[in-house]
Design an enzyme around this catalytic site. Structure first.
Site, mmCIF file in Angstrom:
data_model
loop_
_atom_site.group_PDB
_atom_site.id
_atom_site.type_symbol
_atom_site.label_atom_id
_atom_site.label_comp_id
_atom_site.label_asym_id
_atom_site.label_seq_id
_atom_site.Cartn_x
_atom_site.Cartn_y
_atom_site.Cartn_z
ATOM 1 N N ASP A 252 -2.062 2.128 -4.652
ATOM 2 C CA ASP A 252 -3.772 2.295 -4.112
ATOM 3 C C ASP A 252 -4.511 1.187 -4.591
ATOM 4 O O ASP A 252 -4.367 0.481 -5.610
ATOM 5 C CB ASP A 252 -3.908 3.634 -4.405
ATOM 6 N N HIS B 296 0.873 -1.236 -0.086
ATOM 7 C CA HIS B 296 0.052 -0.047 0.017
ATOM 8 C C HIS B 296 0.760 1.138 -0.142
ATOM 9 O O HIS B 296 0.229 2.229 -0.261
ATOM 10 C CB HIS B 296 -1.059 -0.133 1.243
#
Length: 540
Positions: A517, A513
């Protein structure tokens, strides 16, 4: 060839920090020739064979089979037949440089020994040997190491380098000089010169010792023994006085050195990082590496909890971890802890692809697996969504224009991830041939360092084991890995409202992450689905 030539643990690839002796191809007393296989060395993921680049007699195999040693560590000795065993023993202990050291000049009669440019300790009188300097120019050494060696009459071919790829550093030369016999590096003896003796009592010694360029452990030991450090020439970097200097003087003066507080051993970046990851204090580590350095194995041993007998558990064999299993455990523990994972799962219709695969495999040529189609489709999807073909670094985001797909291959004792480079620029049959070759070489432990490096994206397929779906752990520095399950038959509603069975594949994308995204990962899976559900485009 020099009278004594060390064979050290080689460095294969930038990530290699240690290796395990897997099998010796030579025995003590055997004559080496150039190109002869010497030893098999197991690294984290491969086993390579070290070949001889010299001729001579194997006099000593220092490292036994199964021992793990850091890069640059001594593993064997090659020497002339006339070199005594005692000389080889001294060389292994580090008490003497070699059977044929550079000729030492006459001792300097001055009361205080001269210092080298780097302040490494006593230096011989003026050394000017053009032949020696010419030989040293061919050695793999840092400029400072070469300069110190030339000024101290040290033949760099006798020095074991501990730097990257066996390069000789300033510390290697300083340690070599410090280990030379007294005749090669004279120093005033306390017994011969009582007035200059560093051993003296008095309340002012501690105050004077605090002003000396010395390690804290050396100062504490000197204060306890009543040794005046202002009269002692240090052999450490820049003339720093270390514990060994104090112990040497104490031994010459007949003083008994009682054990003091444990010092923190030196350690390389990899060992220090592992110690930080495992919460281990280096002061509690017992070093076994060259020059008293703590290795990663030393840190692991210090981190291992003491076994607690469990009266409810009986029987069973304890199998020591292989180098591969230890590396997998350390890397994946760090990845799962340090990399923020999230997961996206998608279903893909595979009917058209399976039909096309059957038609292609009916033709002559390399057979194509479902995984080969997935590799090709993933490479094209990375081109469509380049924000997934990235790596997160502290300095910034590293982006790639070429899709290098790492393919997880299960082998005995663990798994490896050989890399299929530029998968987006290869036709489907070429991908199939290369993937089959990589898998075969992986199972035979014949992969090279280049086969395992450069991956930008990974695929792990457990469909052949009947696994429907799973979540894979990312292997840093890559930012994503695709977990592929088995194709199954599902009942689905058709366009006419009727129900029919379709071939469905579930895939799960694990994303870092920090770099990717959720929306970016979703776009990648959409592109992957399009390529796999319209498989004719994979043939172009």
């Amino acid at each position: 060839m020099n009278a004594i030539t060390p064979i050290i643990m080689p460095k294969w690839g930038l990530e290699m920090s240690e290796g395990t002796i897997s099998n010796w191809h030579v025995a003590e007393g055997q004559t080496l020739t150039r190109g002869m296989e010497i030893v098999d060395i197991e690294t984290a993921k491969i086993v390579n064979t070290l070949e001889s680049d010299l001729e001579g007699t194997v006099r000593r195999l220092v490292a036994p089979v199964g021992q793990t040693l850091p890069v640059g560590a001594l593993i064997a000795i090659v020497a002339d037949a006339g070199v005594p065993d005692a000389e080889i023993d001294r060389f292994i202990r580090g008490d003497a440089p070699a059977a044929e050291p550079a000729e030492a000049p006459a001792p300097n009669p001055a009361p205080a020994p001269a210092m080298t440019d780097a302040g490494t300790g006593p230096a011989p009188a003026s050394v000017s040997d053009p032949d020696l300097e010419h030989r040293n120019e061919t050695a793999s050494a840092t400029p400072m190491a070469r300069r110190i060696a030339n000024r101290n009459g040290v033949d760099l071919s006798l020095v074991t380098g501990t730097g990257r790829n066996g390069r000789i550093s300033q510390e290697d030369v300083e340690a070599f000089i410090a280990a030379r016999p007294a005749a090669a590096a004279p120093m005033a003896s306390p017994a011969a010169s009582p007035a200059a003796s560093p051993v003296a009592g008095g309340p002012d010694i501690a105050a004077g010792n605090r002003a000396v360029h010395a390690t804290s452990h050396a100062i504490r030991l000197a204060n306890r023994l009543g040794i005046d450090l202002t009269r002692l020439a240090g052999t450490g970097r820049n003339g720093r006085v270390n514990v060994q200097d104090v112990e040497r003087v104490a031994g010459e003066s007949g003083l008994t050195v009682t054990p003091g507080p444990a010092a923190t051993p030196p350690a390389g970046p990899a060992a220090r990082k592992l110690a930080a990851d495992l919460g281990v204090s280096l002061s509690g580590v017992t070093p076994t590496g060259p020059k008293g350095h703590a290795t990663k194995e030393d840190v692991r041993n210090a981190a291992a909890p003491a076994p607690v007998p469990d009266p409810t558990v009986t029987g069973g064999d304890l199998v020591p971890h292989s180098a591969m299993r230890r590396t997998i455990a350390t890397a994946l523990t760090a990845a799962k802890r340090d990399v923020p994972h999230f997961y996206l799962t998608a279903d893909i219709l595979m009917d058209d692809l399976l039909t096309l695969r059957a038609q292609l495999n009916a033709m002559a040529g390399q057979k194509i697996s479902v995984n080969d189609f997935i590799v090709r489709a993933s490479a094209l999807a990375l081109s469509d969504v380049p924000d997934v073909n990235v790596q997160y670094t502290d300095a910034g985001m590293r982006r790639f224009t070429q899709a290098n797909i790492a393919i997880a291959v299960a082998i005995e004792g663990g798994l490896v991830t050989p890399v299929l480079h530029d998968a987006g620029g290869r036709p489907l049959r070429a991908i199939a041939a290369e993937a089959a070759s990589l898998a075969a070489r992986a199972r035979d432990r014949r992969l090279t360092a280049s086969d395992l490096s450069g991956g930008t994206f990974a695929i792990s397929n457990l469909g052949m084991f009947g696994i429907r779906d799973f979540q894979a752990i990312i292997a840093p520095p890559q930012a994503a890995i695709l977990a592929v399950g088995a194709t199954r038959r599902d009942a689905q509603e058709g366009p006419d409202g009727g129900v029919r069975f379709r071939s469905v594949l579930s895939v799960t994308l694990s994303c870092d992450h920090r770099a990717i995204d959720g929306a970016v990962g979703a776009r990648f899976l959409a592109a992957l689905r399009q390529h796999l559900e319209q498989p004719l485009g994979l043939l172009s």
